[in-house]
Design a protein around this motif. Structure first.
Motif, PDB file in Angstrom:
ATOM      1  N   GLU B  34      27.024   9.836 -39.492  1.00  0.00           N
ATOM      2  CA  GLU B  34      26.310  10.564 -40.261  1.00  0.00           C
ATOM      3  C   GLU B  34      26.676  11.965 -40.155  1.00  0.00           C
ATOM      4  OE1 GLU B  34      24.233   8.403 -38.538  1.00  0.00           O
ATOM      5  OE2 GLU B  34      23.904   9.998 -37.156  1.00  0.00           O
ATOM      6  N   SER B  35      26.781  12.759 -41.062  1.00  0.00           N
ATOM      7  CA  SER B  35      27.134  14.064 -40.840  1.00  0.00           C
ATOM      8  C   SER B  35      25.681  14.982 -40.787  1.00  0.00           C
ATOM      9  CB  SER B  35      27.768  14.767 -41.866  1.00  0.00           C
ATOM     10  OG  SER B  35      27.076  14.553 -43.277  1.00  0.00           O
ATOM     11  N   ARG B  36      25.651  15.948 -39.620  1.00  0.00           N
ATOM     12  CA  ARG B  36      24.400  16.630 -39.442  1.00  0.00           C
ATOM     13  C   ARG B  36      24.525  18.328 -39.810  1.00  0.00           C
ATOM     14  NH1 ARG B  36      20.479  13.016 -37.760  1.00  0.00           N
ATOM     15  NH2 ARG B  36      21.135  11.666 -36.346  1.00  0.00           N
ATOM     16  N   GLU B  37      23.449  18.635 -40.233  1.00  0.00           N
ATOM     17  CA  GLU B  37      23.657  19.976 -40.285  1.00  0.00           C
ATOM     18  C   GLU B  37      22.721  21.034 -39.163  1.00  0.00           C
ATOM     19  OE1 GLU B  37      22.395  21.520 -44.078  1.00  0.00           O
ATOM     20  OE2 GLU B  37      23.494  19.986 -45.128  1.00  0.00           O
ATOM     21  N   PHE B  38      23.402  21.877 -38.697  1.00  0.00           N
ATOM     22  CA  PHE B  38      22.828  22.735 -37.651  1.00  0.00           C
ATOM     23  C   PHE B  38      22.656  24.072 -37.960  1.00  0.00           C
ATOM     24  CE2 PHE B  38      24.508  18.822 -35.549  1.00  0.00           C
ATOM     25  CZ  PHE B  38      23.638  18.669 -34.563  1.00  0.00           C
ATOM     26  N   ASP B  39      21.658  24.850 -37.436  1.00  0.00           N
ATOM     27  CA  ASP B  39      21.661  26.183 -37.834  1.00  0.00           C
ATOM     28  C   ASP B  39      22.496  27.080 -36.495  1.00  0.00           C
ATOM     29  OD1 ASP B  39      19.608  25.571 -39.492  1.00  0.00           O
ATOM     30  OD2 ASP B  39      18.080  25.851 -38.178  1.00  0.00           O
ATOM     31  N   ASP B  40      22.613  26.342 -35.487  1.00  0.00           N
ATOM     32  CA  ASP B  40      23.472  27.067 -34.513  1.00  0.00           C
ATOM     33  C   ASP B  40      24.634  26.507 -34.149  1.00  0.00           C
ATOM     34  OD1 ASP B  40      24.010  28.252 -32.170  1.00  0.00           O
ATOM     35  OD2 ASP B  40      21.990  28.265 -31.365  1.00  0.00           O
ATOM     36  N   PRO B  41      25.748  26.892 -34.085  1.00  0.00           N
ATOM     37  CA  PRO B  41      26.912  25.995 -33.492  1.00  0.00           C
ATOM     38  C   PRO B  41      26.623  25.554 -32.133  1.00  0.00           C
ATOM     39  CG  PRO B  41      27.328  28.373 -33.876  1.00  0.00           C
ATOM     40  CD  PRO B  41      26.040  28.246 -34.496  1.00  0.00           C
ATOM     41  N   ILE B  42      25.984  26.500 -31.275  1.00  0.00           N
ATOM     42  CA  ILE B  42      25.839  25.875 -29.764  1.00  0.00           C
ATOM     43  C   ILE B  42      25.068  24.690 -29.987  1.00  0.00           C
ATOM     44  CG2 ILE B  42      24.740  26.404 -27.688  1.00  0.00           C
ATOM     45  CD1 ILE B  42      25.426  29.402 -28.440  1.00  0.00           C
ATOM     46  N   HIS B  43      23.915  24.547 -30.847  1.00  0.00           N
ATOM     47  CA  HIS B  43      23.178  23.341 -30.870  1.00  0.00           C
ATOM     48  C   HIS B  43      24.071  21.951 -31.359  1.00  0.00           C
ATOM     49  CE1 HIS B  43      18.979  24.948 -31.459  1.00  0.00           C
ATOM     50  NE2 HIS B  43      19.475  25.130 -30.208  1.00  0.00           N
ATOM     51  N   GLU B  44      25.120  22.365 -32.329  1.00  0.00           N
ATOM     52  CA  GLU B  44      26.010  21.328 -32.913  1.00  0.00           C
ATOM     53  C   GLU B  44      26.696  20.806 -31.487  1.00  0.00           C
ATOM     54  OE1 GLU B  44      28.081  22.737 -36.124  1.00  0.00           O
ATOM     55  OE2 GLU B  44      28.920  20.729 -36.319  1.00  0.00           O
ATOM     56  N   ALA B  45      27.414  21.662 -31.063  1.00  0.00           N
ATOM     57  CA  ALA B  45      28.329  21.157 -29.631  1.00  0.00           C
ATOM     58  C   ALA B  45      27.636  20.427 -28.703  1.00  0.00           C
ATOM     59  CB  ALA B  45      28.972  22.687 -29.037  1.00  0.00           C
ATOM     60  N   ARG B  46      26.337  20.868 -28.397  1.00  0.00           N
ATOM     61  CA  ARG B  46      25.401  20.360 -27.283  1.00  0.00           C
ATOM     62  C   ARG B  46      25.167  18.760 -27.893  1.00  0.00           C
ATOM     63  NH1 ARG B  46      20.349  23.388 -26.932  1.00  0.00           N
ATOM     64  NH2 ARG B  46      19.828  21.292 -25.879  1.00  0.00           N
ATOM     65  N   TYR B  47      25.033  18.811 -29.524  1.00  0.00           N
ATOM     66  CA  TYR B  47      24.608  17.366 -29.820  1.00  0.00           C
ATOM     67  C   TYR B  47      25.693  16.301 -29.610  1.00  0.00           C
ATOM     68  CZ  TYR B  47      23.813  13.799 -33.386  1.00  0.00           C
ATOM     69  OH  TYR B  47      23.675  12.766 -34.077  1.00  0.00           O
TER      70      TYR B  47
END
Lengths: 175, 163
Positions: B34-47
């Motif tokens: 599933e695709s996710r939405e993140f407020d912060d690209p750092i959070h996205e990379a960490r996820y």
């Protein structure tokens, strides 16, 4: 002579390691909870309006059995639990995992209900708290709320008679 | 006629060459999570980094990122929620290990009971090196066999003898 002994020794060592590896069940991941305080439980019940919490079970030796109507192995396990519940007065708590009330009730109506209490974990959060990954799973918890034993997969006669029954009677004599 | 036939073969080859990878690719796309939405690209990379390092307990040889299993999705949700709640990677990994054991980590941590696991490659390398070294030394000493003076003289006599 000795020049053949070394390869033979290495072969025997390797073969015995491989034999042990073959006989290990990779599904049996050791539970980090055994010997530790059981995770908290605070969930609605299937047949009653009130909730079930860990406090209700303090001072009792009890069994938590994780099941679902969609789980095929639970069906295989169910007659064993029914028989055990009929012959023992141990507190058997069901954790209905990621199921619907309608399906769960229909399942119990047709197969029998061995549980004293049934907690309902609709979204699987409590399952994660308890480290559930392969339904059915069964935990044995002592009077102090410590997890003593965990079984992954369906309980059969062998597991019941060799592991669970002796453990329960031992825990119940312990104050 | 022949040239048309040939052209149609080469065209169908082209089509096959395009269609087969496309079909293979579609299964990849289908199995994507599933695709996710993140407020912060750092959070996205960490996820995405985190779900690659955590094992799916149901399928065992897949990580959370690759797995379609129900539990894998639940644990991805958990990781996603925890990241958005400001928890660190170490806290999330500890959360998983507390509940599912160290098996949930793809890289087992280096401690006492995993010492052999981490040490074994070096140990086997060392054993192999010693065996190799011994073999080489033995070969070398075989080649340097000492020849007695008398044998040498005999050989020289044979070589220089006039027939």
């Amino acid at each position: 002579m000795t020049r053949y002994l070394l390869p033979l020794g290495i072969f025997i060592l390797l073969a015995s390691f491989l034999a042990i590896g073959l006989n290990l069940d990779p599904r049996e991941v050791p539970s980090p909870f055994v010997g530790k305080q059981a995770p908290p439980l605070d969930l609605p019940r299937l047949y009653n309006a009130d909730r079930i919490t860990s406090n209700d079970l303090k001072g009792k030796v009890w069994i938590l059995n994780v099941w679902a109507s969609w789980c095929v192995s639970c069906r295989a396990e169910h007659p064993v639990l029914n028989e055990y519940a009929a012959t023992s007065d141990v507190t058997l708590v069901g954790l209905n995992y990621k199921d619907t009330d309608v399906d769960a009730k229909r399942w119990l109506a047709s197969l029998g209900n061995p549980y004293h209490l049934i907690a309902v974990d609709r979204n699987g959060d409590t399952g994660i708290e308890w480290g559930v990954y392969g339904v059915p799973e069964t935990f044995v918890i002592d009077r102090n709320g410590v997890v003593i034993y965990k079984h992954i997969g369906p309980i059969d006669e062998g597991v019941l008679n060799d592991k669970i029954k002796p453990l329960i009677s031992e825990l119940e004599t312990r104050s | 006629m022949i040239s048309i036939f040939k052209r149609s073969i080469s065209r169908s080859r082209w089509i096959i060459a395009l269609v087969i990878p496309a079909l293979l690719w579609s299964t990849l796309a289908w199995s994507a999570i599933e695709s996710r939405e993140f407020d912060d690209p750092i959070h996205e990379a960490r996820y995405y980094n985190l779900i690659k390092k955590l094992r799916c307990l149901v399928c065992q040889n897949q990580n959370l990122a690759d797995s379609n299993a129900d539990l894998a999705r639940d644990l991805r949700n958990k990781a996603y929620d925890m990241i958005n709640a400001g928890r660190s990677d170490a806290e999330i990994a500890d959360f998983m290990v507390d509940r599912y054991g160290e098996f949930v980590l793809y890289d087992p941590p280096l401690d006492f009971h995993t010492l052999f696991l981490w040490g074994a490659p070096f140990l086997f390398g060392l054993i192999g090196g010693l065996v190799f070294f011994n073999l080489v030394r033995k070969r070398k000493s075989d080649r340097e066999t000492v020849v007695s003076q008398q044998d040498l003289d005999n050989a020289r006599n044979l070589l220089t003898r006039d027939d």
